[in-house]
Write an enzyme that holds these catalytic residues in place. Sequence first.
Site, PDB file in Angstrom:
ATOM      1  CB  CYS A 134      40.088  36.910  37.711  1.00  0.00           C
ATOM      2  SG  CYS A 134      40.358  38.623  38.173  1.00  0.00           S
ATOM      3  CG  HIS A 135      37.862  33.601  36.538  1.00  0.00           C
ATOM      4  ND1 HIS A 135      37.659  34.904  36.165  1.00  0.00           N
ATOM      5  CD2 HIS A 135      37.002  33.366  37.555  1.00  0.00           C
ATOM      6  CE1 HIS A 135      36.713  35.431  36.914  1.00  0.00           C
ATOM      7  NE2 HIS A 135      36.293  34.525  37.773  1.00  0.00           N
ATOM      8  N   GLY A 136      42.516  32.246  36.112  1.00  0.00           N
ATOM      9  CA  GLY A 136      43.591  31.395  35.622  1.00  0.00           C
ATOM     10  C   GLY A 136      43.734  31.282  34.123  1.00  0.00           C
TER      11      GLY A 136
ATOM     12  CG  HIS B 255      37.243  34.420  31.766  1.00  0.00           C
ATOM     13  ND1 HIS B 255      37.331  34.149  33.101  1.00  0.00           N
ATOM     14  CD2 HIS B 255      36.262  33.636  31.280  1.00  0.00           C
ATOM     15  CE1 HIS B 255      36.430  33.233  33.415  1.00  0.00           C
ATOM     16  NE2 HIS B 255      35.764  32.903  32.330  1.00  0.00           N
TER      17      HIS B 255
END
Lengths: 273, 432, 186
Positions: free
Chosen positions: C150-152, C131
């Site tokens: 960080c963003h799952g 990502h």
Amino acid sequence: MTLNMKTAFMVGVTTLVAAASTLAYAAGGGTGDYKMEHKHWHFNGAFGTYDKAAAQRGYQVYREVCSSCHQLKHLSFRHLGDKGAPFYDEDYKNPNDNPYVKNFAADWQVEDIDSETGDVIDRPGVPADAFPAIYPNDAAARAGNGGGLPPDLSLIVAARNGGADYVYNLLTAYNTKKPDDVELTAGLYYNPVMDGGKISMAPPLNDEGVEYADGTIATVEQMASDVTEFLAWSADPKLEQRKAAGLMTMLYLSILAILLWFSYKRVWKDVEH
Amino acid sequence: MSGHPSTYEPKYAPTKWLDQRLPIVRMGADFMTFPSPRNLNYWYTFGGILTMCLASQIITGIILAMHYVPHVDMAFDSVQRIRRDVPFGWLIQPMHAVGASMFFLAVYVHMFRGLYYGSYKAPREVLWIVGCLIYLAMMATGFLGYTLPWGQMSFWGATVITGFFGAVPVVGESLQQWLLGGYAVDNATLNRFFALHYLLPFVIAGLVGLHVWALHHVGQNNPIGITEKTKKDTLSFHPYYTVKDGFAMVVFMLIFAFFVFYQPDALGHADNYIQADALKTPPHIVPEWYFLPFYAILRAVPDKLAGILLMLGAIVVLFVLPWLDTSRVRSSRFRPVARKFFWIFIFFCFILGWCGAETPDDMVFTVGSKMVDGELKPMGLNFTWLSRIATFYYFAYFLAILPILGLIEKPLARPESITKAVLGDKAHSAAE
Amino acid sequence: MSDTLHNDAHGETVDEGKRDFIYIATGAVAAAGVASLGWPLVAQMGKAADTLAAGSVEIDVSKIAEGQQLKVLWRGKPVFVRHRTAKEITEAENTDAAACPDPQMDNERLIPDTTGKLRPEYLVMIGVCTHFGCIPVGEAGDFDGWYCPCHGSHYDTSGRIRKGPAPKNMEIPEYQYISENVIKVG
């Protein structure tokens, strides 16, 4: 007056260019009656390139003779196989794959850390490694050489007035007769090329000191000339690229200057000035 | 910005809209159509050449800063890495190093041109002074930049030059150590020199803006020094001077390229290929060639402080030059006597440069020899005395010759206007 | 150099017809020069020769116990070498590749050893979330593989992206077995 100033300008430019071209030869040190021998190096001049065969032999001299005391601090093994370098091979554009380079690298022991035990170990070099230091530090280098510090050789040709001629003469001038006013203490040798005539390095080269694979007779002069060719490359490895690009640039600028001159004449055609 | 009526007329709606809000296109257009004297010769192309030099130095400098490491342990190696491993570093690094020399070469020609044609006289005093400030900033930038490669000359040059500050009475030593950030030139010094070396070129760029503003406000001087009177005396900057400046720039680039590609080290010193060593001074330290005349003035005096003051004076005197020269005639073309003194001045500037490069006690020429304390010493002129003679003339030129000459010299007859001067005898045939 | 500039200050207009060959040639040659000077100024920011030559890393996988993971820095990024448990291998192999956002079989993510055999117990990959480049945490997430905090993003036991914003599976570096138990990355 305009004419005068134009002449002055031309004279100025010519002087500058001439002065710059001769500057490299201007100073050269030397004591006694010793006359520096100015050799015609293969890399001199606007189209000069390195004599690859000589530089290859020079690497052998460095490896077998000089490298017992002198480092090539700014070189990595891979540099030997770069474009313009002594061991460049068109089949191996990536110097890391060049078999000569790999062999030379493996011929050296490089300090590393064992990633598992954390111990300091020696392993054979790989092309990406820098040429290893010969001594752990300056103090050790001095201790091993009677107080003298063997300088790094990768820049030696650039770092001495006289350049390649200096290095060549230094290596070949040992047998010059010592003038009476130079007094040598223990561990010093007479060499007229050095400032003051004294050097801590014993004469490093002897006839047949190395055995060249290409059958060249290894006289002191031959070895000195070869190792100088190699060291000249190591001090200025991009010389060939630079000169090639220089030729194109000069040609380009000359054409542009001519075109601009005609444009200028055209623009100013009807203007008195 | 410029002192001539604008002829720019925006043609389209968006350009009209922009012109009412930020007349930046107008400014550019007015710059390009600036009425320039029609008789400017090639000596007047160096302003453009200098702008090119500054741009080149800033661009190559920013690039080098991307790869350079301002730390005493890594600075020298990082420069070698730039030359050996960074893509095109072998080109960009010499461009910057040689570029500094080229910049100074051009600025000296530019300054001598100003001297010869009296470009510092009213109403151009401020223009001249801003120019002197640019020159000062260039000297500072050149000196700071020369320290960064961290070779032997870098280190000892920095040591000697910062030593000047140590000569200031009372506070000298603390001033010097404040400047260095330590007892001697060390990592703190290198780091701040790098920061300042990055800053100063933008100060120079700002000063150049003022310089050009002043130039366009008062108008360009010209080889005859007669102010333009009518439109006929002038030409639009573009295309007349863009093409002329362009041609001169390319010729200058040829010289520049010659050094970059064929003699990249000729203007430097071999000792700077040895990493800085605080324990060993190179046997023969000299500054870069463009500082040599000042170095000679510094060494012409046996006293430390006096030498520095004299050297500073050599630059300060340039600032007050507009008020030292009493002649009402600008161009040396019409000053037969001043012209001769000018060429002697140039000659002595070169002599000073020569003296700066030599060892003071060496002999320029010998005339026999004589016994001193039982030893045979050569007699003649040594470089210390030669630099004293040249230094004397340098100051005499500004402080005595120019002030007095202006009062007693009888200038030649000057033409009424640039057009008259240009057409001269040809006025007839041109009219036909 | 717009055309408007061609009217000079005092009405001596420059005839557009004079913009003939010589001007075009000069302009073209000058533009070509500027362009070719521009290239080195841009290219200098690319990888330098020493960066390109940066060495390789050798890892003895036999030293990694089952269920453990070794993290090694290579080219400035972490390389994960995980000695997978039998359960993890089964999970990885039994996953329907088509169900993954970046379809890939587990055995496509392995490189044969010196005998030409795959060693599914050793998973080697660049431990960087695809990502925005954070480093995922091991043995976490909905698929028992890795989870990027960080963003799952959820990765499975083969390092494939299964859920979350990351677009691709974690990358497999170039590596090879140089002996029975030693791999060389790079």
